[in-house]
Design a protein around this motif. Structure first.
Motif, PDB file in Angstrom:
ATOM      1  N   LEU A   1     -14.033   2.782  -2.263  1.00  0.00           N
ATOM      2  CA  LEU A   1     -14.932   2.545  -2.363  1.00  0.00           C
ATOM      3  C   LEU A   1     -15.140   0.860  -3.145  1.00  0.00           C
ATOM      4  O   LEU A   1     -15.892  -0.234  -2.631  1.00  0.00           O
ATOM      5  CB  LEU A   1     -16.660   3.434  -2.716  1.00  0.00           C
ATOM      6  N   ARG A   2     -14.613   1.189  -4.672  1.00  0.00           N
ATOM      7  CA  ARG A   2     -15.006   0.021  -5.410  1.00  0.00           C
ATOM      8  C   ARG A   2     -14.398  -0.942  -4.042  1.00  0.00           C
ATOM      9  O   ARG A   2     -14.356  -2.203  -5.044  1.00  0.00           O
ATOM     10  CB  ARG A   2     -14.081  -0.023  -6.273  1.00  0.00           C
ATOM     11  N   LYS A   3     -12.895  -0.849  -4.411  1.00  0.00           N
ATOM     12  CA  LYS A   3     -11.585  -1.853  -3.704  1.00  0.00           C
ATOM     13  C   LYS A   3     -12.087  -2.624  -2.451  1.00  0.00           C
ATOM     14  O   LYS A   3     -12.559  -3.732  -2.476  1.00  0.00           O
ATOM     15  CB  LYS A   3     -10.510  -1.034  -3.611  1.00  0.00           C
ATOM     16  N   LYS A   4     -12.818  -1.991  -1.728  1.00  0.00           N
ATOM     17  CA  LYS A   4     -13.588  -2.012  -0.882  1.00  0.00           C
ATOM     18  C   LYS A   4     -15.038  -3.554  -0.888  1.00  0.00           C
ATOM     19  O   LYS A   4     -14.945  -4.181   0.055  1.00  0.00           O
ATOM     20  CB  LYS A   4     -14.144  -1.380   0.166  1.00  0.00           C
ATOM     21  N   LEU A   5     -15.540  -2.746  -1.966  1.00  0.00           N
ATOM     22  CA  LEU A   5     -16.761  -3.453  -2.251  1.00  0.00           C
ATOM     23  C   LEU A   5     -16.443  -5.166  -2.974  1.00  0.00           C
ATOM     24  O   LEU A   5     -16.339  -6.318  -3.226  1.00  0.00           O
ATOM     25  CB  LEU A   5     -17.505  -2.651  -2.803  1.00  0.00           C
ATOM     26  N   GLN A   6     -15.422  -5.003  -3.537  1.00  0.00           N
ATOM     27  CA  GLN A   6     -14.833  -6.223  -5.075  1.00  0.00           C
ATOM     28  C   GLN A   6     -14.146  -6.990  -4.269  1.00  0.00           C
ATOM     29  O   GLN A   6     -14.100  -8.501  -4.151  1.00  0.00           O
ATOM     30  CB  GLN A   6     -13.821  -5.127  -5.447  1.00  0.00           C
ATOM     31  N   THR A   7     -13.316  -6.586  -3.260  1.00  0.00           N
ATOM     32  CA  THR A   7     -12.914  -7.407  -1.735  1.00  0.00           C
ATOM     33  C   THR A   7     -14.201  -8.637  -0.872  1.00  0.00           C
ATOM     34  O   THR A   7     -13.892  -9.774  -0.677  1.00  0.00           O
ATOM     35  CB  THR A   7     -11.854  -7.233  -0.763  1.00  0.00           C
ATOM     36  N   LYS A   8     -14.865  -7.560  -0.635  1.00  0.00           N
ATOM     37  CA  LYS A   8     -16.059  -8.728  -0.321  1.00  0.00           C
ATOM     38  C   LYS A   8     -16.690  -9.756  -1.282  1.00  0.00           C
ATOM     39  O   LYS A   8     -17.155 -11.077  -0.338  1.00  0.00           O
ATOM     40  CB  LYS A   8     -17.403  -7.442   0.172  1.00  0.00           C
ATOM     41  N   ARG A   9     -16.730  -9.776  -2.425  1.00  0.00           N
ATOM     42  CA  ARG A   9     -17.458 -10.653  -2.770  1.00  0.00           C
ATOM     43  C   ARG A   9     -19.000 -11.139  -3.253  1.00  0.00           C
ATOM     44  O   ARG A   9     -18.779 -12.245  -3.043  1.00  0.00           O
ATOM     45  CB  ARG A   9     -15.754 -11.889  -3.365  1.00  0.00           C
ATOM     46  N   THR A  10     -19.820 -11.006  -2.424  1.00  0.00           N
ATOM     47  CA  THR A  10     -20.712 -11.266  -1.783  1.00  0.00           C
ATOM     48  C   THR A  10     -21.984 -10.319  -3.123  1.00  0.00           C
ATOM     49  O   THR A  10     -21.025  -9.236  -3.892  1.00  0.00           O
ATOM     50  CB  THR A  10     -21.466 -10.716  -0.713  1.00  0.00           C
ATOM     51  N   LYS A  11     -23.210 -11.278  -3.440  1.00  0.00           N
ATOM     52  CA  LYS A  11     -24.227 -10.423  -3.318  1.00  0.00           C
ATOM     53  C   LYS A  11     -24.477  -9.175  -4.060  1.00  0.00           C
ATOM     54  O   LYS A  11     -24.434  -8.485  -4.914  1.00  0.00           O
ATOM     55  CB  LYS A  11     -25.276 -11.491  -3.451  1.00  0.00           C
TER      56      LYS A  11
ATOM     57  N   LYS B   1     -22.145  -2.432  -9.748  1.00  0.00           N
ATOM     58  CA  LYS B   1     -23.148  -2.482 -10.107  1.00  0.00           C
ATOM     59  C   LYS B   1     -24.261  -0.884 -10.525  1.00  0.00           C
ATOM     60  O   LYS B   1     -23.637  -0.191 -11.492  1.00  0.00           O
ATOM     61  CB  LYS B   1     -24.301  -3.588 -10.914  1.00  0.00           C
ATOM     62  N   VAL B   2     -24.628  -1.332  -9.395  1.00  0.00           N
ATOM     63  CA  VAL B   2     -25.174   0.858  -9.028  1.00  0.00           C
ATOM     64  C   VAL B   2     -23.986   1.377  -9.461  1.00  0.00           C
ATOM     65  O   VAL B   2     -24.592   2.664 -10.074  1.00  0.00           O
ATOM     66  CB  VAL B   2     -25.877   0.489  -7.611  1.00  0.00           C
ATOM     67  N   ARG B   3     -22.979   1.397  -8.474  1.00  0.00           N
ATOM     68  CA  ARG B   3     -21.873   2.709  -8.907  1.00  0.00           C
ATOM     69  C   ARG B   3     -21.143   2.636 -10.334  1.00  0.00           C
ATOM     70  O   ARG B   3     -20.152   4.108 -10.033  1.00  0.00           O
ATOM     71  CB  ARG B   3     -21.292   1.984  -7.568  1.00  0.00           C
TER      72      ARG B   3
END
Length: 388
Positions: free
Chosen positions: A226-236, A243-245
């Motif tokens: 999940l972290r990798k997936k969110l980090q690749t998006k780079r959206t707000k 930050k929540v996780r």
């Protein structure tokens, strides 16, 4: 008899007027701590009394009270003492390494939200009303509400002792109070429970308890994806979700370790047994693993579970000893034959001498229990009567 020190976190619930004052105070003392750190680094003066001569007057002029100024200086001295200890222990690399040079080449830096200590003169507790009175740079704030569980409130009322740290985490203020709980008298154990720690199985005891690690490992892998997936998006929105996780995985792992430690200590107390653990200090430096395995090793909190076992055992009066971990996984618990080939795979142990087949971690836990008894016997006072 000295007590067992634990920390009890409570959540501050300031109103719209109190919150900015508390936040400004925390940011100010940490900003001044950075200045004191720069002075200490530039002058080489890192002892509290000597450093006070260089910085106390300026801290008072910046609006800090006498106690706040003293605590700021002490916090900086403690940080440099910790740094020196880590350097001596080799925790920051060998002399001349890049990491060590980086640590030695600049002053210690404190985050704006870093913890700051408050003693009895700066902070008072009103347990019945569940409020605190706290010093700020804007003056004394009274009736600042706090929230905690009924058990935590009882512990605070009966056992709180010493300073409390104020921290800010994700815009929420917390007080971390130090409590000293009376330590139970240690009994003479009838036997020892050996505890084998690992990754596939977090803890395996010689009495049959097994805390499987596949659930926690699966949870960690999912969090990593999940972290990798969110980090690749780079959206707000992705950054907001990251930050929540934050710290969610650490909280989950700590809860699992608490449950495991409580289960082991309760079993030892019920059977009048002691606990034997492997001394795994420095395992991350000693063990060499392939890259995919490093994440699993470095993610698992060996030290945290050991700490939980230590303080829970002390509270219950359960004896706890550490043993040499060498060859515990290769030694047969029945005939004590040691052979690397005895460990067939991760889960299975087959002795090349006597032919016994056993669960590998269970076999190791029996070896640890036997070594624990030997350590306890060697360390206790002689029972031989004096010569008349």
């Amino acid at each position: 008899m000295p007590g067992v020190k634990i920390v009890v976190p409570v959540k501050l619930m300031p109103d719209a007027v109190q919150a900015p004052a508390i936040g400004s105070t925390l940011h100010t003392v940490n900003d001044r701590a950075n200045w004191v750190s720069e002075v200490a680094f530039a002058t080489g003066v890192m002892r509290e009394y000597a450093l006070r001569k260089h910085t106390y007057a300026e801290l008072k002029a910046a609006g800090l009270g006498a106690q706040a100024a003293q605590h700021t200086i002490k916090k900086v001295c403690d940080a440099y003492a910790t740094l020196r200890g880590n350097l001596r222990a080799g925790n920051l690399g060998e002399p001349g390494s890049k990491r060590r040079k980086k640590a030695e080449s600049k002053p210690v830096v404190f985050r704006p939200q870093a913890a700051h200590p408050f003693d009895e003169r700066c902070l008072s507790w009103q347990y019945d009303a569940q409020t605190v009175s706290i010093w700020t740079i804007s003056g004394r704030l009274k009736n600042v509400r706090f929230a905690c569980s009924a058990g935590a409130l009882k512990t605070l009322r009966e056992c709180r002792k010493g300073e409390s740290d104020l921290i800010e985490r994700d815009g929420v203020f917390y007080l971390i109070a130090v409590c000293e709980i009376p330590e139970a008298e240690q009994y003479e154990p009838d036997q020892f429970i050996g505890v084998d720690l690992g990754i596939a199985n977090i803890a395996t005891t010689s009495t049959g308890y097994l805390a499987a690690g596949h659930g926690l490992n699966r949870y960690r892998k999912r969090q990593l994806r999940l972290r990798k997936k969110l980090q690749t998006k780079r959206t707000k929105s992705a950054k907001r979700r990251l930050k929540v996780r934050r710290r969610k995985e650490a909280r989950h792992a700590a809860n699992v370790n608490h449950i495991i430690a409580k289960q082991i200590v309760t079993e030892a107390e019920r059977t009048s047994s002691g606990i034997a653990l492997e001394d795994l200090g420095g395992i991350r430096q000693r063990v060499r693993l392939r890259k995919p395995q490093r994440v699993a090793l470095h993610s698992w909190a060996f030290h945290q579970l050991r700490t939980f076992l230590e303080y829970k055992a002390r509270r219950a009066g359960v004896p706890l000893v550490y043993v040499d971990p060498a060859y515990t996984s290769q030694e047969c618990a029945h005939c004590h034959h040691i052979d690397k080939k005895n460990r067939v795979d991760q889960a299975r142990f087959v002795c090349r001498s006597c032919g016994v087949v056993a669960h590998a971690d269970r076999n190791a836990s029996h070896n640890i229990a036997a070594r624990g008894e030997a350590v306890w016997t060697a360390g206790r006072e002689s029972r031989v009567p004096d010569t008349p």
